[in-house]
Design an enzyme around this catalytic site. Structure first.
Site, PDB file in Angstrom:
ATOM      1  N   TYR A  68     -52.872 -34.430 -33.762  1.00  0.00           N
ATOM      2  CA  TYR A  68     -53.497 -33.991 -32.505  1.00  0.00           C
ATOM      3  C   TYR A  68     -54.280 -35.064 -31.741  1.00  0.00           C
ATOM      4  O   TYR A  68     -54.129 -35.186 -30.525  1.00  0.00           O
ATOM      5  CB  TYR A  68     -54.397 -32.773 -32.756  1.00  0.00           C
ATOM      6  CG  TYR A  68     -53.678 -31.497 -33.154  1.00  0.00           C
ATOM      7  CD1 TYR A  68     -52.297 -31.451 -33.301  1.00  0.00           C
ATOM      8  CD2 TYR A  68     -54.400 -30.336 -33.384  1.00  0.00           C
ATOM      9  CE1 TYR A  68     -51.648 -30.276 -33.681  1.00  0.00           C
ATOM     10  CE2 TYR A  68     -53.758 -29.159 -33.758  1.00  0.00           C
ATOM     11  CZ  TYR A  68     -52.385 -29.128 -33.910  1.00  0.00           C
ATOM     12  OH  TYR A  68     -51.757 -27.975 -34.277  1.00  0.00           O
ATOM     13  N   GLU A  75     -54.759 -36.669 -16.907  1.00  0.00           N
ATOM     14  CA  GLU A  75     -55.515 -37.554 -16.022  1.00  0.00           C
ATOM     15  C   GLU A  75     -55.408 -39.004 -16.480  1.00  0.00           C
ATOM     16  O   GLU A  75     -55.180 -39.918 -15.694  1.00  0.00           O
ATOM     17  CB  GLU A  75     -56.999 -37.157 -15.991  1.00  0.00           C
ATOM     18  CG  GLU A  75     -57.275 -35.785 -15.409  1.00  0.00           C
ATOM     19  CD  GLU A  75     -57.279 -34.674 -16.460  1.00  0.00           C
ATOM     20  OE1 GLU A  75     -56.468 -34.733 -17.409  1.00  0.00           O
ATOM     21  OE2 GLU A  75     -58.089 -33.750 -16.317  1.00  0.00           O
ATOM     22  N   CYS A 112     -61.736 -33.280 -18.808  1.00  0.00           N
ATOM     23  CA  CYS A 112     -62.546 -33.359 -20.037  1.00  0.00           C
ATOM     24  C   CYS A 112     -63.489 -34.556 -19.947  1.00  0.00           C
ATOM     25  O   CYS A 112     -63.375 -35.416 -19.050  1.00  0.00           O
ATOM     26  CB  CYS A 112     -61.636 -33.479 -21.263  1.00  0.00           C
ATOM     27  SG  CYS A 112     -60.999 -35.139 -21.547  1.00  0.00           S
ATOM     28  N   CYS A 115     -61.875 -38.094 -19.930  1.00  0.00           N
ATOM     29  CA  CYS A 115     -61.220 -38.400 -18.649  1.00  0.00           C
ATOM     30  C   CYS A 115     -62.260 -38.673 -17.562  1.00  0.00           C
ATOM     31  O   CYS A 115     -62.049 -39.518 -16.688  1.00  0.00           O
ATOM     32  CB  CYS A 115     -60.285 -37.268 -18.242  1.00  0.00           C
ATOM     33  SG  CYS A 115     -58.821 -37.182 -19.303  1.00  0.00           S
TER      34      CYS A 115
HETATM   35  N1  THU Z   1     -55.937 -31.561 -21.210  1.00  0.00           N
HETATM   36  C1  THU Z   1     -55.634 -32.377 -20.171  1.00  0.00           C
HETATM   37  O1  THU Z   1     -54.530 -32.915 -20.076  1.00  0.00           O
HETATM   38  N2  THU Z   1     -56.581 -32.555 -19.217  1.00  0.00           N
HETATM   39  C2  THU Z   1     -57.801 -31.948 -19.206  1.00  0.00           C
HETATM   40  O2  THU Z   1     -58.603 -32.211 -18.321  1.00  0.00           O
HETATM   41  C3  THU Z   1     -58.142 -30.989 -20.248  1.00  0.00           C
HETATM   42  C4  THU Z   1     -57.217 -30.904 -21.394  1.00  0.00           C
HETATM   43  C5  THU Z   1     -54.910 -31.328 -22.233  1.00  0.00           C
HETATM   44  C6  THU Z   1     -55.196 -31.929 -23.586  1.00  0.00           C
HETATM   45  C7  THU Z   1     -54.363 -31.040 -24.489  1.00  0.00           C
HETATM   46  O3  THU Z   1     -53.034 -31.527 -24.494  1.00  0.00           O
HETATM   47  C8  THU Z   1     -54.363 -29.697 -23.784  1.00  0.00           C
HETATM   48  O4  THU Z   1     -54.757 -29.947 -22.440  1.00  0.00           O
HETATM   49  C9  THU Z   1     -55.293 -28.664 -24.406  1.00  0.00           C
HETATM   50  O5  THU Z   1     -56.583 -29.175 -24.525  1.00  0.00           O
END
Ligand code: THU
Length: 159
Positions: A68, A75, A112, A115
């Site tokens: 994981y 982003e 997140c 990012c």
């Molecule tokens: N994820 C993103 O790609 N961008 C975000 O801003 C939040 C989370 C993805 C990471 C993971 O693959 C999935 O969303 C669930 O967290």
């Protein structure tokens, strides 16, 4: 002890047609990118689309992994590609969209923490604010710079 308040301005649009044409395009590209995400573990498909000052639009999506932590958010997939392909170009804006098993998520997705930090680095490197457009079914939220999403951030001025 003194106290300090930090205000941030958030634009909220109930319909995409309240956004200017370029921002609408960015959101649509982010939605299309999300559909191509590799997210077999979370089934949460995220797409991002950057606008560069050379006019290029760069899409990215989340790329997951059986291990994981190896995965990467949409982003940063887009941002790192843009900075590697066009290091001299400045990022003007990013749109972000996400789909779960029911379709486009109701509330706007917000980046997140990692990012946000990556966006801040690009903003500081380029000395140019990045507009962040966060899209959901019910509304779309906009902040005018990524640093608004990361108050009291760590940055290179502290090294
Ligand atoms: N994820 C993103 O790609 N961008 C975000 O801003 C939040 C989370 C993805 C990471 C993971 O693959 C999935 O969303 C669930 O967290």
């Amino acid at each position: 002890m003194k106290t300090k308040h930090i205000d941030i301005e958030i634009g909220i649009a109930d319909h995409l047609d309240e956004l200017d044409k370029t921002d609408q395009d960015l959101v649509r590209h982010a939605q299309e990118a999300a559909k191509r995400a590799y997210a077999p573990y979370s089934n949460f498909k995220v797409g991002a689309c950057l606008l560069l000052d050379n006019g290029e639009m760069i899409e990215g999506n989340n790329q997951e992994n059986a291990s994981y932590p190896c995965g990467c958010c949409a982003e940063r997939t887009a941002l790192h590609y843009a900075n590697s392909r066009y290091p001299e170009s400045k990022v003007k804006a990013i749109a972000i969209s996400a789909f779960n098993g029911n379709g486009l998520i109701d509330e706007p997705i917000t980046p997140c923490g990692i990012c946000r930090q990556a966006l801040l680095e690009t903003e500081m490197r380029n000395k140019k604010s990045i507009k962040v457009i966060m899209n959901g079914q019910n509304h779309t939220k906009i902040v005018n710079c990524a640093s608004d999403l990361l108050p009291l951030a760590f940055d290179n001025s502290q090294l």
